[in-house]
Design a protein around this motif. Structure first.
Motif, PDB file in Angstrom:
ATOM      1  N   LYS A 268      43.563   3.996 -27.102  1.00  0.00           N
ATOM      2  CA  LYS A 268      42.763   3.119 -26.282  1.00  0.00           C
ATOM      3  C   LYS A 268      43.682   3.013 -25.107  1.00  0.00           C
ATOM      4  O   LYS A 268      44.589   2.441 -25.154  1.00  0.00           O
ATOM      5  N   TRP A 269      43.027   2.884 -24.116  1.00  0.00           N
ATOM      6  CA  TRP A 269      43.561   2.526 -22.851  1.00  0.00           C
ATOM      7  C   TRP A 269      42.474   2.167 -21.575  1.00  0.00           C
ATOM      8  O   TRP A 269      41.298   2.317 -21.957  1.00  0.00           O
ATOM      9  N   GLY A 270      42.972   1.585 -20.509  1.00  0.00           N
ATOM     10  CA  GLY A 270      41.961   1.492 -19.388  1.00  0.00           C
ATOM     11  C   GLY A 270      42.798   1.401 -18.032  1.00  0.00           C
ATOM     12  O   GLY A 270      43.948   1.354 -18.068  1.00  0.00           O
ATOM     13  N   TRP A 271      42.022   1.094 -17.025  1.00  0.00           N
ATOM     14  CA  TRP A 271      42.579   0.947 -15.663  1.00  0.00           C
ATOM     15  C   TRP A 271      41.605  -0.179 -14.682  1.00  0.00           C
ATOM     16  O   TRP A 271      40.542   0.073 -15.171  1.00  0.00           O
ATOM     17  N   ALA A 391      44.211  -3.070 -26.164  1.00  0.00           N
ATOM     18  CA  ALA A 391      44.573  -2.684 -24.939  1.00  0.00           C
ATOM     19  C   ALA A 391      44.785  -3.641 -23.954  1.00  0.00           C
ATOM     20  O   ALA A 391      43.709  -4.432 -23.881  1.00  0.00           O
ATOM     21  N   THR A 392      45.654  -3.873 -23.136  1.00  0.00           N
ATOM     22  CA  THR A 392      45.553  -4.734 -21.787  1.00  0.00           C
ATOM     23  C   THR A 392      45.373  -3.719 -20.554  1.00  0.00           C
ATOM     24  O   THR A 392      46.318  -2.971 -20.368  1.00  0.00           O
ATOM     25  N   VAL A 393      44.360  -4.132 -19.805  1.00  0.00           N
ATOM     26  CA  VAL A 393      44.409  -3.436 -18.648  1.00  0.00           C
ATOM     27  C   VAL A 393      44.853  -4.380 -17.663  1.00  0.00           C
ATOM     28  O   VAL A 393      44.520  -5.546 -17.366  1.00  0.00           O
ATOM     29  N   ASN A 394      45.784  -3.791 -16.589  1.00  0.00           N
ATOM     30  CA  ASN A 394      46.329  -4.417 -15.567  1.00  0.00           C
ATOM     31  C   ASN A 394      45.727  -3.940 -14.257  1.00  0.00           C
ATOM     32  O   ASN A 394      45.514  -2.611 -14.089  1.00  0.00           O
TER      33      ASN A 394
END
Length: 541
Positions: A268-271, A391-394
């Motif tokens: 899992k990830w994000g942007w 997840a943490t999206v920065n």
């Protein structure tokens, strides 16, 4: 064997969570079926990109990977929302501990009237051609899809105007946040320039700060994602050309054994996308049976974000991976069914053939533009086994600083008013001092010889005589004068007494009587007395 490789691959995957640019979506590495990954490493990587973040934890069974190629992206020309990014010292280059957010508010020189008044109203624009040097904050043990900080710096020549620009290309193999804008501010908060990422180029635009300052210096830094174009264990060199100055920044890639395996755990990830939304990715473990059913969900766990229902997920599938575990044969067309959607949760199902893995991508709306990070939690259940991942999206990170000197305008020397020459007062002619007459020495008077006082002769008393009878006058007898010496002081000699002539007759008085004769006789007696006195006096001398 899988335990060792799992640590390295999971570190790679976590790095990929934060390393995807909105304009370049890459593919995920493969993982062995027994790999165990701590998804909280995603947050750790965001705070310290220089430290590998692969860890093991029995409580988690997920993996992170870069965003897929071909995923939907935001319009690169859309401006990012105003926000402030506060990076930690470990995230920023060594020279910069505090970073500025895209479109962060700043004070420009125009906001200071006293400074703007000093600007040249006839400033002539000109291109900025001053050379800049580029450096990198990390050059060894870099994983594919890891973010590293690149920094440019240099001096700006005097005489530029607001709006003057320079730009340079981002080398191949790096992903940057297309459309993002960052401020380059002075220590006092004045915006000296902006740095915008546009179509793979970094464009630096000067503000009117350069019109009111001299000796201006600029530096800007940006987190860029290192793509998986170089093989594990090799060195790739990034070449920068900024206004004729060439800088080379070689980076040594980390080893990644067994990374070419298909994923076995939930990733899992994000942007953060430049149009003000988040893109979240769930990467499913590869199917081990035909028509394997997956039930998935994603729950938002922080404020400032929401699902904009209805949501239509985008799906990528593949069956082969490269040395970094990224997909090599992406396919599109598989559908994910949404079974539930509200502001905080999105759920659905998908069916995959054996040996196939999938990525499910969906947008999340940002509802608070002041936020700089967002968190969520994903789960997947297949073959009666549930895996979870957080997840943490920065927000994309970048910023810079600037400085300059306010010129001191020399105060013109006032033209001195000519001092009028005073009309000279006529110099009075000095009154000549009279030459003193010499005081004459007094001529000494001769001391006179004392004149002997004559012994006074007693005045004989006159016995009144009876009126004589007129008798013939006797002839006077001449008294002889003795020959006495004269006094020394000469005196005018007296004339010798003249012998009185004797009348031969009696004087005539004119009176023939007795009274007349008497008077004449008295007169004669008086004269006789006087003559006797004179004679006696002369005898004394």
């Amino acid at each position: 064997m899988h335990s060792s490789s799992a640590r390295k691959r999971s570190g790679l995957a976590v790095a990929a969570v934060l390393g995807l640019a909105s304009t370049s979506i890459a593919l995920a590495p493969a993982f062995a079926a027994d790999d165990v990954v701590d998804t909280t490493a995603i947050t750790a990587e965001a705070s310290s990109p220089a430290t590998p973040v692969a860890t093991e934890a029995a409580a988690a069974t997920t993996e992170a990977a870069p965003a897929p190629s071909g995923a939907p992206t935001a319009d690169a020309t859309t401006a990012a929302p105003a926000a402030t990014t506060q990076a930690t010292a470990s995230e920023a280059p060594a020279a910069v501990a505090t970073t500025l957010a895209p479109t962060a508010p700043a004070t420009t020189a125009a906001a200071q009237p006293e400074m703007k008044a000093a600007a040249d109203a006839t400033c002539t624009p000109s291109p900025v051609t001053d050379p800049m040097t580029v450096t990198v904050d990390k050059s060894t043990d870099v994983q594919a899809w890891e973010r590293v900080s690149f920094k440019f710096s240099g001096a700006i020549s005097d005489g530029h105007c607001a709006g003057d620009q320079f730009s340079f290309a981002v080398p191949e193999g790096l992903s940057v946040p297309n459309g993002s804008t960052f401020s380059l501010n002075t220590p006092g908060g004045i915006q000296a320039a902006t740095m915008t990422v546009t179509d793979g180029r970094i464009v630096v635009t000067l503000t009117d700060f350069v019109e009111t300052h001299t000796d201006v210096t600029l530096s800007g830094w940006l987190k860029a994602t290192v793509q998986g174009t170089a093989q594990p264990g090799t060195t790739q060199e990034f070449v920068w050309d900024v206004n004729g100055k060439t800088s080379r920044t070689p980076i040594q890639m980390v080893e990644c054994p067994d990374c070419d395996q298909m994923p076995t755990h939930l990733g899992k990830w994000g942007w953060y996308d430049v149009d003000g939304q988040l893109m979240i990715t769930l990467q499913l473990p590869a199917a081990t049976t035909d028509n394997q059913l997956y039930t998935w969900s994603d729950q938002l766990t922080s404020a400032g974000q929401a699902f904009a229902c209805p949501v239509s997920p985008f799906v990528q599938t593949w069956t082969e991976t490269d040395a970094w575990g990224d997909p090599e044969n992406l396919a599109y067309g598989t559908k994910a069914t949404v079974t539930d959607c509200d502001a905080d949760t999105l759920s659905g199902t998908i069916t995959l053939p054996k040996g196939t893995s999938a990525r499910i991508l969906f947008p999340v709306k940002v509802t608070d533009s002041s936020m700089t990070e967002w968190t969520d939690k994903g789960t997947v259940t297949t073959l009666e086994k549930t895996q979870g991942s957080e997840a943490t999206v920065n927000m994309w990170e970048g910023g810079g600083d600037a400085d300059g000197r306010t010129p001191v305008k020399p105060t013109p020397e006032p033209t001195p008013e000519p001092t009028p020459e005073p009309t000279p007062e006529p110099t009075p002619e000095p009154t000549p001092e009279p030459t003193p007459e010499p005081t004459p020495e007094p001529t000494p008077e001769p001391t006179p010889e004392p004149t002997p006082e004559p012994t006074p002769e007693p005045t004989p008393e006159l016995t009144p005589e009876p009126t004589p009878e007129p008798t013939p006058e006797p002839t006077p007898v001449e008294t002889p004068v003795p020959d006495l010496p004269l006094p020394q002081t000469p005196e005018t000699p007296e004339a010798p007494a003249q012998e009185m002539p004797r009348p031969n007759h009696l004087p005539s008085t004119g009176d023939t009587g007795a009274s007349g004769v008497s008077a004449a006789g008295m007169t004669l007696m008086a004269l006789s007395f006087v003559g006797a006195s004179v004679a006696a006096r002369r005898m004394r001398f």
